[in-house]
Design an enzyme around this catalytic site. Structure first.
Site, short mmCIF file in Angstrom:
data_model
loop_
_atom_site.label_atom_id
_atom_site.label_comp_id
_atom_site.label_asym_id
_atom_site.label_seq_id
_atom_site.Cartn_x
_atom_site.Cartn_y
_atom_site.Cartn_z
N GLU A 240 9.89 85.06 50.55
CA GLU A 240 9.73 83.69 51.05
C GLU A 240 8.67 82.89 50.28
O GLU A 240 8.83 81.70 50.07
CB GLU A 240 9.39 83.69 52.53
CG GLU A 240 10.55 84.15 53.40
CD GLU A 240 10.30 83.91 54.89
OE1 GLU A 240 10.12 82.75 55.29
OE2 GLU A 240 10.28 84.90 55.64
N HIS A 256 14.33 111.49 51.11
CA HIS A 256 15.59 112.15 51.42
C HIS A 256 16.79 111.37 50.92
O HIS A 256 17.92 111.69 51.25
CB HIS A 256 15.68 112.41 52.93
CG HIS A 256 14.54 113.26 53.42
ND1 HIS A 256 14.58 114.64 53.42
CD2 HIS A 256 13.29 112.93 53.83
CE1 HIS A 256 13.41 115.11 53.85
NE2 HIS A 256 12.63 114.09 54.09
N LYS A 350 19.99 76.85 58.25
CA LYS A 350 19.89 76.48 59.68
C LYS A 350 20.61 75.15 59.94
O LYS A 350 21.29 75.00 60.95
CB LYS A 350 18.42 76.40 60.10
CG LYS A 350 17.75 77.77 60.23
CD LYS A 350 16.32 77.68 60.71
CE LYS A 350 15.70 79.05 60.85
NZ LYS A 350 14.31 79.05 61.26
C1 F6R Z 1 9.59 80.74 57.64
C2 F6R Z 1 9.82 82.07 58.18
C3 F6R Z 1 11.15 82.38 58.77
C4 F6R Z 1 11.23 82.01 60.25
C5 F6R Z 1 12.60 82.37 60.84
C6 F6R Z 1 12.69 82.11 62.35
O1 F6R Z 1 8.22 80.64 57.30
O2 F6R Z 1 8.95 82.88 58.14
O3 F6R Z 1 11.38 83.76 58.58
O4 F6R Z 1 10.22 82.66 60.97
O5 F6R Z 1 13.58 81.61 60.20
O6 F6R Z 1 12.25 80.84 62.69
P1 F6R Z 1 11.23 80.67 63.89
O7 F6R Z 1 10.02 81.47 63.53
O8 F6R Z 1 10.93 79.20 63.97
O9 F6R Z 1 11.92 81.19 65.11
#
Ligand code: F6R
Length: 359
Positions: A240, A256, A350
């Site tokens: 990330e 293993h 998203k």
């Molecule tokens: C972005 C990050 C992502 C979010 C994941 C879930 O910095 O770390 O892995 O954590 O997309 O989103 P949230 O945390 O808002 O539920």
């Protein structure tokens, strides 16, 4: 590439649009607030006895659940399970304590699992900055811990993990949390003085490791029961922050299977840099396994670096490794000429998923 790029401190801060370096510098204070401020007014009503604990969340909001799982392994009388999915396991019911964790409060998998937990009568505590999860918790009378907004979720690990320890202590599952967090805060402050951008390359181990990983594929190995989640965390942070591939595994399991896969193809193996996380609490046989494993793979791969945990208690040691990986991954982003903060691909995904209204 400018060989001293990572010592151009002003440039690093300019490139860091989401304040990842600032968030790292503030991690000690974040851990302090997470213990002594955030869970403060949380009302935990009496309920049926709890026989299992589930943390539901994704990505940066789930890793704290894994930290809790490993922390509880040898201290907690009930199992802790992390759920990274829309649906919950069948065993979840009124005897479950469920932490619904979403930094944004809008992650659809977590919202779905929350709704299921409600239907199953689980005892829920939510952790979020707001969003739909806070709305639902308010509407349902579910206690929730308000996490400060403005960070990337993965930079809020202290906020998303430590309050769950405090809740478990309030419920009598663990003890001594405040003392351990106090030690953690002090230790992180010390480490910060060694890893910060202002510390030049020749004495900054995170900058040195980022340079070794640059142009290579990092493979991070931890050990079961100690650094296993940290290895996963390093991988996620490299993905990330540095937007680069990385892989992780744990010992003894990798002895293993994965170990056999270091014979061919030689040109790809030479692109790997193995990072081995070590902790004094690693099982003595695992420590021996690490030494032998290293010998077996050393000549096939591009490089091997060991990173050792520091600090006295379990929390301090775990976070010492996390801190070093977080800094390394941010420095690696700069070496690739990238801004460590934004994760545009996740945001795009998203949005694309939401385009059908969540059906
Ligand atoms: C972005 C990050 C992502 C979010 C994941 C879930 O910095 O770390 O892995 O954590 O997309 O989103 P949230 O945390 O808002 O539920």
């Amino acid at each position: 590439m400018d060989a001293k790029l990572l010592d151009n401190v002003q440039l690093l801060y300019e490139k860091d649009s989401k304040g990842m370096l600032k968030a790292l510098a503030e991690l000690p204070h974040q851990c302090y607030l997470a213990c002594w401020e955030l869970p403060g007014r949380l009302e935990l009503a009496d309920s049926a006895p709890i026989s299992n604990i589930v943390v539901t969340g994704l990505g940066g909001s789930a890793i704290g659940g894994d930290l809790l799982r490993v922390y509880c392994l040898d201290r907690c009388s009930v199992p802790v399970l992390v759920n990274r999915d829309y649906t919950l396991p069948a065993f979840v019911g009124p005897d479950t304590l469920l932490f619904a964790v979403s930094y944004s409060g809008n992650t659809e998998e977590t919202l779905s699992a929350y709704q299921q937990a409600r239907q199953k009568g689980a005892r829920i505590v939510a952790l979020t900055t707001g969003g739909r999860l806070a709305e639902l918790a308010n509407q349902d009378g579910v206690p929730w811990i308000k996490i400060p907004a403005g960070l990337q979720p993965r930079a809020a690990t202290g906020f998303l993990f430590i309050p769950t320890l405090v809740v478990l202590e309030k419920l009598g599952f663990i003890s001594g949390v405040e003392k351990e967090v106090q030690e953690l805060v002090e230790h992180l402050k010390t480490l910060q003085r060694n890893l910060a951008p202002e510390v030049p390359q020749e004495s900054n181990s995170a900058k040195q490791l980022a340079l070794k990983l640059h142009g290579r594929i990092p493979v991070v190995w931890g050990a079961s029961g100690t650094s296993e989640v940290v290895a996963q965390r390093w991988k996620g942070q490299i993905n990330e922050n540095a937007k680069a591939p990385a892989y992780w595994n744990i010992l003894p399991e990798l002895n293993h299977n994965e170990l056999v896969g270091f014979q061919v193809p030689p040109e790809i193996l030479r692109q790997l840099h193995i990072v081995i996380l070590r902790d004094p609490d690693d099982h003595p046989r695992v420590q021996k396994r690490v030494d032998i494993t290293r010998e077996i793979i050393a000549s096939a791969v591009g490089g091997v670096t060991e990173v050792s945990a520091s600090g006295g208690g379990r929390l301090a040691r775990t976070f010492s490794l996390i801190y070093s990986g977080d800094y390394t991954s941010v420095y690696l982003a700069f070496l690739y000429g990238l801004d460590p903060g934004p994760v545009e691909v996740i945001d795009y995904l998203k949005r694309a998923l939401a385009s059908d209204g969540g059906r």
